[in-house]
Design a protein around this motif. Structure first.
Motif, mmCIF file in Angstrom:
data_model
loop_
_atom_site.group_PDB
_atom_site.id
_atom_site.type_symbol
_atom_site.label_atom_id
_atom_site.label_comp_id
_atom_site.label_asym_id
_atom_site.label_seq_id
_atom_site.Cartn_x
_atom_site.Cartn_y
_atom_site.Cartn_z
ATOM 1 N N ILE A 61 0.729 -1.141 0.060
ATOM 2 C CA ILE A 61 0.024 0.184 -0.071
ATOM 3 C C ILE A 61 0.788 1.156 -0.089
ATOM 4 C CG2 ILE A 61 -1.902 -1.028 1.305
ATOM 5 C CD1 ILE A 61 -1.067 0.273 3.714
ATOM 6 N N THR A 62 0.267 2.439 -0.390
ATOM 7 C CA THR A 62 0.989 3.603 -0.376
ATOM 8 C C THR A 62 0.594 4.655 0.146
ATOM 9 O OG1 THR A 62 2.130 3.105 -2.643
ATOM 10 C CG2 THR A 62 2.122 5.182 -1.983
ATOM 11 N N LEU A 63 1.360 5.403 1.044
ATOM 12 C CA LEU A 63 0.505 6.262 1.798
ATOM 13 C C LEU A 63 1.392 7.608 1.558
ATOM 14 C CD1 LEU A 63 -0.056 4.360 5.117
ATOM 15 C CD2 LEU A 63 -1.707 5.218 3.724
ATOM 16 N N SER A 64 0.799 8.771 2.106
ATOM 17 C CA SER A 64 1.500 9.961 1.929
ATOM 18 C C SER A 64 1.893 10.539 3.198
ATOM 19 C CB SER A 64 0.615 11.072 1.248
ATOM 20 O OG SER A 64 -0.667 11.310 1.947
ATOM 21 N N LEU A 65 2.872 11.139 3.336
ATOM 22 C CA LEU A 65 3.746 11.563 4.596
ATOM 23 C C LEU A 65 4.352 12.805 4.394
ATOM 24 C CD1 LEU A 65 5.608 9.281 7.008
ATOM 25 C CD2 LEU A 65 6.639 11.635 6.157
ATOM 26 N N MET A 66 3.891 13.672 5.415
ATOM 27 C CA MET A 66 4.597 15.332 5.420
ATOM 28 C C MET A 66 5.364 15.396 6.590
ATOM 29 S SD MET A 66 2.690 18.978 5.147
ATOM 30 C CE MET A 66 3.639 20.500 4.880
ATOM 31 N N ALA A 67 6.708 15.727 6.593
ATOM 32 C CA ALA A 67 7.747 15.938 7.719
ATOM 33 C C ALA A 67 8.680 17.192 7.354
ATOM 34 C CB ALA A 67 8.262 14.585 7.798
ATOM 35 N N PRO A 68 9.025 17.848 8.303
ATOM 36 C CA PRO A 68 10.182 18.478 8.093
ATOM 37 C C PRO A 68 11.470 18.017 7.746
ATOM 38 C CG PRO A 68 10.130 18.296 10.498
ATOM 39 C CD PRO A 68 8.868 17.315 9.714
ATOM 40 N N GLY A 69 12.087 18.549 6.509
ATOM 41 C CA GLY A 69 13.248 18.031 5.995
ATOM 42 C C GLY A 69 14.428 18.877 6.263
ATOM 43 N N LEU A 70 15.603 18.449 6.437
ATOM 44 C CA LEU A 70 16.912 19.128 6.529
ATOM 45 C C LEU A 70 17.583 19.325 5.199
ATOM 46 C CD1 LEU A 70 17.716 17.784 9.938
ATOM 47 C CD2 LEU A 70 16.746 19.687 9.267
ATOM 48 N N GLY A 71 17.245 18.649 4.102
ATOM 49 C CA GLY A 71 18.002 18.925 2.831
ATOM 50 C C GLY A 71 19.178 18.210 2.666
ATOM 51 N N LEU A 72 19.330 17.062 3.650
ATOM 52 C CA LEU A 72 20.693 16.477 3.154
ATOM 53 C C LEU A 72 20.596 15.167 2.446
ATOM 54 C CD1 LEU A 72 22.133 15.948 6.837
ATOM 55 C CD2 LEU A 72 22.719 17.685 5.056
ATOM 56 N N SER A 73 19.173 14.958 2.114
ATOM 57 C CA SER A 73 18.834 13.680 1.268
ATOM 58 C C SER A 73 17.321 13.961 1.165
ATOM 59 C CB SER A 73 19.494 12.503 1.799
ATOM 60 O OG SER A 73 19.119 11.536 0.824
ATOM 61 N N GLU A 74 17.017 13.320 -0.163
ATOM 62 C CA GLU A 74 15.364 13.172 -0.307
ATOM 63 C C GLU A 74 15.114 11.902 0.467
ATOM 64 O OE1 GLU A 74 13.513 15.052 -1.545
ATOM 65 O OE2 GLU A 74 15.072 16.595 -2.451
ATOM 66 N N TRP A 75 14.013 11.998 1.276
ATOM 67 C CA TRP A 75 13.469 10.843 1.929
ATOM 68 C C TRP A 75 13.267 9.431 1.242
ATOM 69 C CZ3 TRP A 75 10.691 11.795 7.269
ATOM 70 C CH2 TRP A 75 11.101 12.808 7.989
ATOM 71 N N GLU A 76 12.834 9.763 0.073
ATOM 72 C CA GLU A 76 12.626 8.313 -0.773
ATOM 73 C C GLU A 76 13.990 7.749 -1.212
ATOM 74 O OE1 GLU A 76 11.827 11.796 -3.909
ATOM 75 O OE2 GLU A 76 11.383 11.285 -1.688
ATOM 76 N N ASP A 77 15.067 8.309 -1.030
ATOM 77 C CA ASP A 77 16.364 8.212 -1.324
ATOM 78 C C ASP A 77 17.237 7.397 -0.145
ATOM 79 O OD1 ASP A 77 16.157 8.790 -3.817
ATOM 80 O OD2 ASP A 77 16.954 10.676 -3.455
ATOM 81 N N MET A 78 16.353 7.511 1.117
ATOM 82 C CA MET A 78 17.277 7.119 2.366
ATOM 83 C C MET A 78 17.061 5.668 2.531
ATOM 84 S SD MET A 78 16.140 10.059 5.054
ATOM 85 C CE MET A 78 16.582 11.710 4.878
ATOM 86 N N PRO A 79 18.323 4.865 2.601
ATOM 87 C CA PRO A 79 18.175 3.537 2.668
ATOM 88 C C PRO A 79 17.444 2.833 3.919
ATOM 89 C CG PRO A 79 20.377 4.220 3.079
ATOM 90 C CD PRO A 79 19.658 5.376 2.556
ATOM 91 N N THR A 80 17.578 3.869 5.024
ATOM 92 C CA THR A 80 16.787 3.310 6.082
ATOM 93 C C THR A 80 15.137 3.115 5.739
ATOM 94 O OG1 THR A 80 18.353 4.425 7.811
ATOM 95 C CG2 THR A 80 16.250 3.697 8.658
ATOM 96 N N LEU A 81 14.659 3.979 5.171
ATOM 97 C CA LEU A 81 13.294 4.164 4.839
ATOM 98 C C LEU A 81 13.106 2.962 3.723
ATOM 99 C CD1 LEU A 81 12.481 7.742 5.035
ATOM 100 C CD2 LEU A 81 12.072 6.063 6.816
ATOM 101 N N GLN A 82 14.000 2.892 2.962
ATOM 102 C CA GLN A 82 13.696 2.084 1.626
ATOM 103 C C GLN A 82 13.737 0.698 2.357
ATOM 104 O OE1 GLN A 82 16.947 3.196 -0.831
ATOM 105 N NE2 GLN A 82 16.013 4.349 -1.977
ATOM 106 N N GLU A 83 14.502 0.171 3.094
ATOM 107 C CA GLU A 83 14.508 -0.960 3.858
ATOM 108 C C GLU A 83 13.360 -1.556 4.657
ATOM 109 O OE1 GLU A 83 17.931 -2.886 5.066
ATOM 110 O OE2 GLU A 83 19.332 -2.056 3.703
ATOM 111 N N TYR A 84 12.992 -0.315 5.254
ATOM 112 C CA TYR A 84 11.756 -0.619 6.184
ATOM 113 C C TYR A 84 10.483 -0.501 5.228
ATOM 114 C CZ TYR A 84 8.897 -0.074 10.336
ATOM 115 O OH TYR A 84 7.872 -0.509 11.285
ATOM 116 N N SER A 85 10.605 -0.061 4.075
ATOM 117 C CA SER A 85 9.343 -0.109 3.171
ATOM 118 C C SER A 85 9.165 -1.602 2.839
ATOM 119 C CB SER A 85 9.316 0.663 2.016
ATOM 120 O OG SER A 85 9.021 2.135 2.551
ATOM 121 N N GLU A 86 10.460 -2.137 2.540
ATOM 122 C CA GLU A 86 10.507 -3.546 1.897
ATOM 123 C C GLU A 86 10.023 -4.508 2.900
ATOM 124 O OE1 GLU A 86 14.375 -4.275 0.653
ATOM 125 O OE2 GLU A 86 14.441 -2.697 -1.021
#
Length: 551
Positions: A61-86
């Motif tokens: 399933i796909t959800l939308s999420l809003m959060a404050p970003g610090l500009g170091l990386s796009e959240w969709e590119d973060m391996p932590t979030l990628q692996e947790y999605s898998e």
């Protein structure tokens, strides 16, 4: 805690077993619930949500999420979030405006009712208590309390362990609209950076025991002024320095029976600390220090940089900062010689008292009325309310910031390809747990590739002895009704402006602290609404107590 195969939480073990079973075509041995899509009338298809283990849902399933970003990386590119999605089968469409723009963007989303499914790391400054009450009462945030036991069992267990959590996140209408960050660590009890003594000066004067009373503190400050503890042959020592009393005030007022700024709880009553005789005692003492040259004469006029320069020039004996070496410019090893200021007693406070933080940071995870899968969303966040979950979100997965040196023994080492000077910034590019208050259980992690430093042990010992042993929360985290909040906001602004101006005037002697002037000061506070301010907070405190009694 270091993650090992022997210490994996049951939820993670269940995850691995579930994945293995699914990979072999076998049916996973988990109990499932139905995600009904509550809060989104347009949702017609429900999904089965596993109440334990991973994946959380069988079909992605796909959800939308809003959060404050610090500009170091796009959240969709973060391996932590990628692996947790898998692992979970939950993917996201991220909206991460810069932290400085986040409040504006979130308010616009509410105003237009073009809401994300999830608000992540929204509080406590943006999705604050009044916003939770306001948006929750409008039906824009989903009430979560009835889903927590089944779909957020780790967080629910924390509430059962510490009832103050439930009290502090239950709004005036009886609902829980947002989950908090629960902070547990060596410094989590600090309300702000502590006050420190210049250890080199103590050594120079042969001081073996720190002051225990306000009078002993005064006598030591006289010695700091008169006995050349910095050893340069000049009387250039400044016993105490601060900027507008913003650092010292919170730690010195407890010596006069005051726990903190503004509203405090005192024997079950809500009182405005700056309208008490205790505050007068504090002002009299600080005026004594100022008039005798013991408190920096530039306290109410200097900049942070000016105070810093004095510290680095070894001219300050007592000061507030997160760590002492931030002011002195010394090394971390040398800072172990700078003892933390501990509680003082006086005629106003006969037993040691220090303020502590509750460790509950509200408003960090909320589901909006647009969310089609609230149960799955809660399962997604709940893992981070475990030690292992926090370790994963904080350090990221293996192969990026760190690697296993001994996986069986749970020993990690830093990735040698990452420049040690840029490790923290690199961490911020692989995980969202950087520079923002994220939902979950935030704990003190063992260092990667080594033992705790001597300075960390020093901080822990000083904190336990000087702060936690005498600590009381200033005032519980309460909720006000929208009507109360509107009234309080108007009163608070005028009170604080008046108090800050008069604190400086009384301490410096620009206004003599006599009975007539003090009575005029109190009368003005009353005309500004201080008693109504106390009354509103008393009502909120009583509701908070009642909520604890009913759970």
């Amino acid at each position: 805690m270091i993650l090992t195969k022997k210490t994996l939480a049951p939820i993670l073990l269940g995850s691995l077993l579930t994945l293995a079973a699914c990979g072999n075509g076998e049916e996973a041995d988990t109990e499932n619930g139905t995600d009904t899509g509550a809060g989104n009338e347009g949702t017609t298809e429900s999904v089965e949500v596993a109440t334990e283990g991973f994946p959380i849902v069988e079909e992605t399933i796909t959800l939308s999420l809003m959060a404050p970003g610090l500009g170091l990386s796009e959240w969709e590119d973060m391996p932590t979030l990628q692996e947790y999605s898998e692992l979970t089968n939950i993917e996201f469409e991220y909206t991460t405006p810069p932290q400085s723009d986040f409040a504006t963007r979130l308010n616009l989303a509410f105003a237009s009712q073009e809401l994300p499914d999830i608000i992540y790391a929204g509080g406590p400054n943006t999705l604050n208590a009044s916003a939770e009450v306001d948006y929750g009462s409008q039906g824009l945030l989903l009430p979560l309390e009835d889903m927590l036991e089944e779909y957020a069992p780790n967080f629910y267990a924390l509430m059962e362990e510490n009832p103050e959590i439930r009290q502090s996140i239950t709004t005036t209408d009886g609902h829980i609209y947002a989950l908090p960050s629960i902070v547990r660590g060596d410094t989590s009890s600090w309300i702000m950076g502590p006050v420190w003594y210049n250890g080199a000066w103590l050594d120079a004067l042969g001081v073996e025991e720190l002051p225990q009373t306000t009078e002993e503190f005064y006598e030591l400050m006289v010695r700091f002024r008169d006995e050349d503890p910095n050893g340069n042959g000049q009387q250039d020592e400044i016993p105490i320095s601060d900027i507008n009393m913003n650092g010292l005030r919170g730690w010195m007022m407890p010596a006069f029976g005051i726990k903190g700024w503004g509203i405090e709880e005192h024997n079950g009553e809500a009182r405005y600390t700056f309208a008490t005789e205790n505050f007068r005692g504090y002002l009299e003492f600080m005026n004594r220090l100022y008039s005798e040259g013991l408190l920096d004469q530039e306290t109410f006029s200097q900049s942070t940089e000016q105070k810093q320069a004095k510290g680095e020039n070894n001219q300050i004996g007592v000061f507030q900062d997160w760590f002492s070496y931030f002011t002195t410019g010394r090394s971390e090893e040398e800072a172990i010689n700078d003892p933390m200021y501990g509680p003082l007693t006086s005629e106003y406070q006969e037993t040691p008292l220090m303020p502590i933080d509750s460790g509950i940071k509200r408003g960090t995870f909320a589901l909006t009325s647009e969310n089609p899968h609230p149960e799955a969303s809660l399962r997604w966040i709940d893992y981070f309310y475990t030690e292992e979950g926090y370790e994963f979100i904080n350090l990221g997965p293996e192969g990026y910031l760190w690697e296993w040196e001994d996986e069986e023994g749970g020993t990690r080492v830093f990735n040698e390809e990452i420049d040690p000077d840029s490790r923290e910034e690199y961490r911020g590019s692989i995980t969202p747990a950087y520079g923002i208050t994220i939902p979950g259980l935030s704990i003190e992690l063992d260092p990667i590739g080594g033992e705790r430093s001597a300075f960390s042990d020093f901080l822990l010992e000083e904190t336990q002895e000087k702060i936690e042993a005498h600590g009381e929360v200033i005032f519980p985290q309460v909720y006000l009704t929208p009507e109360e909040q509107e009234e309080v906001t108007d009163i608070k602004s005028e009170l604080e402006t008046y108090v800050v101006e008069n604190e400086a005037a009384f301490i410096t002697g620009n206004i003599e602290l006599n009975d007539d002037n003090w009575n005029d000061y109190i009368s003005t506070l009353e005309n500004l609404g201080v008693r109504r301010f106390e009354e509103i907070h008393q009502d909120a405190y009583d509701r908070w107590v009642e909520a604890g009694e009913n759970n």
